[in-house]
Enzyme design. Structure first.
Site, short mmCIF file in Angstrom:
data_model
loop_
_atom_site.label_atom_id
_atom_site.label_comp_id
_atom_site.label_asym_id
_atom_site.label_seq_id
_atom_site.Cartn_x
_atom_site.Cartn_y
_atom_site.Cartn_z
N HIS A 247 -65.25 -6.77 32.13
CA HIS A 247 -63.79 -6.93 32.12
C HIS A 247 -63.35 -7.89 33.21
CE1 HIS A 247 -64.40 -3.87 35.20
NE2 HIS A 247 -63.24 -4.23 35.71
N HIS B 98 -62.36 -12.90 38.07
CA HIS B 98 -63.83 -12.86 38.02
C HIS B 98 -64.29 -11.76 37.10
CE1 HIS B 98 -62.84 -9.56 40.70
NE2 HIS B 98 -64.03 -9.05 40.34
P1 ATP Z 1 -58.76 -4.32 46.64
O1 ATP Z 1 -59.71 -3.15 46.56
O2 ATP Z 1 -58.62 -4.87 48.02
O3 ATP Z 1 -57.45 -4.08 45.96
P2 ATP Z 1 -60.61 -5.50 44.79
O4 ATP Z 1 -60.65 -4.18 44.08
O5 ATP Z 1 -60.51 -6.73 43.97
O6 ATP Z 1 -59.41 -5.54 45.82
P3 ATP Z 1 -63.09 -4.67 45.84
O7 ATP Z 1 -62.62 -3.26 45.89
O8 ATP Z 1 -63.92 -5.16 46.97
O9 ATP Z 1 -61.87 -5.67 45.71
O10 ATP Z 1 -63.89 -4.85 44.49
C1 ATP Z 1 -64.62 -6.02 44.16
C2 ATP Z 1 -64.99 -5.96 42.69
O11 ATP Z 1 -65.81 -4.82 42.45
C3 ATP Z 1 -63.80 -5.82 41.76
O12 ATP Z 1 -64.14 -6.43 40.52
C4 ATP Z 1 -63.69 -4.32 41.56
O13 ATP Z 1 -63.10 -4.00 40.33
C5 ATP Z 1 -65.15 -3.93 41.57
N1 ATP Z 1 -65.31 -2.56 42.10
C6 ATP Z 1 -64.79 -2.08 43.24
N2 ATP Z 1 -65.14 -0.80 43.43
C7 ATP Z 1 -65.91 -0.45 42.38
C8 ATP Z 1 -66.58 0.74 41.98
N3 ATP Z 1 -66.56 1.85 42.72
N4 ATP Z 1 -67.26 0.71 40.82
C9 ATP Z 1 -67.29 -0.39 40.06
N5 ATP Z 1 -66.69 -1.56 40.37
C10 ATP Z 1 -66.00 -1.58 41.51
#
Ligand code: ATP
Ligand code: MG
Length: 181
Positions: free
Chosen positions: A129, A46
């Protein structure tokens, strides 16, 4: 098991890839094979517009009312450069140029988050990205030397995703969608 009625809910706004694009990236990952990194599953590929963090029911309600006021315009975003980012330890497909309609949507989404008292992005610059691999430090040196997949993202909808952690890894559930016009 996750309980979908549990609050707060970890959410983000983002865009899906088309089925052929998911397949294209999945085949590209498979060509490289497994290693110490963790490939992002095809269903999870995504593009994030804005990471919202933990939403309470009232914030979710306000968000659902306000997202339609964002400039929900269609855009074409080429993603043709490979990058490794050490802090999140991810290997991704990105671009230095941001489509102007996407840039504007990202900026207004940040304003909306501010209005809803959600924590702003820690990054001042929006960098579109698609994360392809996590825990990717073993790819750090080789990643940028690979021939990148060539992808042009042209989504038709903005989605609100609920990021749920499950026994089998993270799962993104679409809670709501708004068409791009
Ligand atoms: P996991 O954290 O369980 O390994 P994930 O990173 O895909 O999986 P989330 O942390 O819920 O799941 O993140 C969802 C989306 O938001 C992803 O695209 C992630 O890169 C983005 N994201 C998460 N935290 C942040 C942040 N602090 N700032 C910007 N983007 C974020
Ligand atoms: Mg995460």
């Amino acid at each position: 098991m996750t309980n979908e009625n549990t609050w707060p809910q970890r959410c983000f706004l983002g865009f899906a890839l088309s089925a052929p694009q998911r397949q294209q990236l999945c085949s590209w990952q498979q060509q490289l094979g497994d290693g110490n990194h963790r490939w992002v599953a095809s269903a999870n590929l995504h593009l994030t517009l804005a990471f919202l963090g933990q939403l309470q029911p009232s914030q979710m309600q306000q968000l659902l009312e306000r997202v339609p006021l964002l400039p929900l315009q269609r855009f074409s975003q080429p993603l043709t450069q490979l990058a490794y980012w050490p802090k999140p330890n991810i290997a991704c497909l990105t671009s230095e140029d941001v489509a102007s309609a996407l840039q504007q949507m990202a900026a207004e989404a940040q304003q909306l988050m501010h209005q809803l008292a959600l924590p702003a992005s820690e990054h001042s610059v929006y960098r579109p990205h698609i994360t392809l691999a996590r825990k990717a430090s073993s790819l750090a040196n080789s990643w940028q030397k690979l021939v990148p997949p060539q992808l042009n993202l042209q989504p038709t909808a903005l989605h609100l995703y609920h990021s749920q952690s499950t026994d089998t890894g993270v799962r993104y559930q679409i809670l709501n969608s708004w068409p791009l016009v």
